[in-house]
Design a protein around this motif. Structure first.
Motif, short mmCIF file in Angstrom:
data_model
loop_
_atom_site.label_atom_id
_atom_site.label_comp_id
_atom_site.label_asym_id
_atom_site.label_seq_id
_atom_site.Cartn_x
_atom_site.Cartn_y
_atom_site.Cartn_z
N PHE A 1 0.83 -1.19 0.00
CA PHE A 1 0.00 0.00 0.00
C PHE A 1 0.87 1.26 0.00
O PHE A 1 0.60 2.23 -0.72
CB PHE A 1 -0.92 -0.01 1.22
CG PHE A 1 -1.83 1.19 1.33
CD1 PHE A 1 -2.60 1.58 0.25
CD2 PHE A 1 -1.90 1.92 2.50
CE1 PHE A 1 -3.44 2.69 0.34
CE2 PHE A 1 -2.74 3.02 2.60
CZ PHE A 1 -3.50 3.41 1.52
N ALA A 2 1.95 1.23 0.81
CA ALA A 2 2.87 2.37 0.83
C ALA A 2 3.48 2.58 -0.55
O ALA A 2 3.63 3.72 -1.01
CB ALA A 2 3.97 2.13 1.87
N ARG A 3 3.81 1.48 -1.21
CA ARG A 3 4.40 1.58 -2.55
C ARG A 3 3.38 2.14 -3.54
O ARG A 3 3.74 2.93 -4.43
CB ARG A 3 4.87 0.19 -2.99
CG ARG A 3 5.71 0.19 -4.24
CD ARG A 3 7.10 0.70 -3.95
NE ARG A 3 7.86 0.80 -5.18
CZ ARG A 3 8.34 1.92 -5.69
NH1 ARG A 3 8.17 3.05 -5.05
NH2 ARG A 3 9.01 1.92 -6.81
N LEU A 4 2.14 1.73 -3.41
CA LEU A 4 1.08 2.24 -4.28
C LEU A 4 0.96 3.76 -4.15
O LEU A 4 0.86 4.48 -5.15
CB LEU A 4 -0.26 1.57 -3.92
CG LEU A 4 -1.51 2.10 -4.61
CD1 LEU A 4 -1.44 1.82 -6.12
CD2 LEU A 4 -2.76 1.46 -4.03
N ILE A 5 1.00 4.26 -2.91
CA ILE A 5 0.91 5.70 -2.68
C ILE A 5 2.10 6.42 -3.30
O ILE A 5 1.97 7.48 -3.91
CB ILE A 5 0.85 5.99 -1.16
CG1 ILE A 5 -0.44 5.41 -0.56
CG2 ILE A 5 0.94 7.48 -0.88
CD1 ILE A 5 -1.71 6.00 -1.10
#
Length: 420
Positions: free
Chosen positions: A257-261
């Protein structure tokens, strides 16, 4: 001594049956399944699955007639006694009692449990579905009977989740002409309710993390889940290939999720407060050059939070971040510019040239890598292909970690070494 109508003492029969079960379980628990043949393990699991359904059938039968237990304790149901004596949470106990009463209404469901062909989880799904059908003013008693038969039959070849999905369509299977329109209306109403339930809460844990939770409509939630998984899965595959132990899936999903952001295109975002939707990082020139310096994520400490200079330098490689470097008396020395970031064409060229993460021994595909300045921007580095290098998220963090140094080898790869 109390004798029943058939001249048998039911207490003796119950005691004998329970004692036999307890003895059998003790014998099984004394065995070590490590030495069982594969066929024995499969046979055991299949038969115990059936036995668990039959045990649930007996438990629910008793709970359905447990009014005398409630009367003895002065409660409205047996949940208080279950909480006090069995240490079962009241919510769980009441859920069991509710299921017991529901199953008692439906003969086929009750029979399926007793035969061991319908598990407790499936019985709960069927009972809830039938209760909803019974409450539907469009349905008849005949519809309810047919629905119960269809669902119990399907339970022998479907999981509880598949059964739940089938329950949504069971009326349409009974009479398509009459129920298709009603089903469409019900789905529309469900989607409208989902929109009303949509929520997101975000808070600062004051320990270096941000907490959040929320509820999304199914259509959006599934897209969100798939997108996060698409970022979490590559990391899992890399660890599997290396033979390394896998971290908890929740952690990999959080990192995904952090990477998606981090990979959101800022040009695709709406404007926020009259400006492009970006995050500001404010840092002094002195702090920027420190290995263990600090920066402010936001415009100031009141409306932002403190991060390390290393994290600020890493974030500055991302086009959604505007780094503000301050000299003495808070004079703005430099602000991120369009030329400060690797533009899309440069990123494509880097991917074409470098093929994968350039860290020594890493082969993370270029699509999952960041473009990093070998010569730090704070030290006068330029945004050009010669000084650009692709690094996967893990090695990109390492490049900005003061505990490590890195150098470019003659073959173009980057070697990381922990500081002594």
């Amino acid at each position: 001594m109390s004798i029943d109508h058939w001249g048998t003492n039911p207490t003796d029969l119950l005691e004998s049956a329970l004692a036999a079960i307890e003895t059998s379980l003790e014998e099984l628990l004394a065995m070590d399944p490590t030495y069982w043949r594969t066929s024995q393990k499969k046979d055991f699991l299949a038969r115990v699955e059936k036995l668990q359904a039959q045990q649930a059938a007996l438990t629910l039968r008793v709970l359905a007639v447990s009014g005398d237990i409630a009367a003895e304790t002065g409660d409205r149901d047996a949940s208080a006694w279950m909480r006090a004596e069995l240490l079962v949470d009241k919510g769980a106990a009441r859920s069991q009692i509710k299921l017991a009463r529901a199953v008692a209404k439906y003969e086929l469901v009750s029979a399926g449990l007793a035969e061991g062909v319908v598990s407790e989880a499936k019985a709960r799904v069927i009972a809830e579905t039938l209760d909803n059908i019974e409450a539907d003013p469009v349905t008849t008693g005949e519809d309810l009977v047919l629905a119960e038969k269809l669902l119990v039959d399907y339970a022998t070849q479907a999981t509880a989740k598949e059964l739940h999905n089938a329950g949504k369509r069971v009326l349409a299977a009974i009479d398509p002409d009459r129920f298709n329109e009603a089903e469409a209306k019900a789905l529309l109403a469900e989607e409208e309710r989902a929109q009303q339930k949509t929520a997101l809460r975000v808070w600062d844990n004051h320990d270096g993390t941000i907490g959040f939770d929320g509820v999304l409509p199914t259509s959006i939630g599934m897209r969100f889940k798939r997108q996060v998984e698409s970022w979490a899965q590559p990391r899992k595959q890399r660890l599997v290939e290396k033979g390394a132990p896998l971290p908890p899936w929740e952690r990999m999903m959080g990192q995904g999720f952090a990477r998606l952001i981090e990979t959101i295109d800022p040009h695709a975002l709406p404007r926020h407060g009259g400006d492009a939707t970006v995050v500001n990082v404010v840092i002094s020139l002195e702090e920027l050059h420190k290995d263990l310096g600090t920066a402010t994520l936001g415009y100031d400490e009141t409306n932002g939070t403190t991060i390390t200079a290393a994290e600020a330098r890493r974030m500055a490689c991302n086009a959604t971040i505007i780094p503000w470097v301050l000299g003495g008396d808070s004079e703005v020395l430099d602000v991120g510019r369009a030329s400060r970031f690797f533009v899309p064409m440069q990123r494509k060229a880097l991917r074409l040239q470098q093929k994968c993460c350039q860290a020594e021994g890493c082969d993370m595909p270029p699509e999952w890598c960041d473009a990093h300045h070998l010569e730090p921007w704070a030290a006068g580095g330029k945004t050009n292909l010669k000084d650009g290098v692709l690094l996967c998220p893990h090695h990109h963090r390492l490049a900005h970690n003061p505990a490590y140094v890195h150098e470019r080898l003659p073959d173009g790869t980057v070697r990381f070494t922990r500081r002594p």
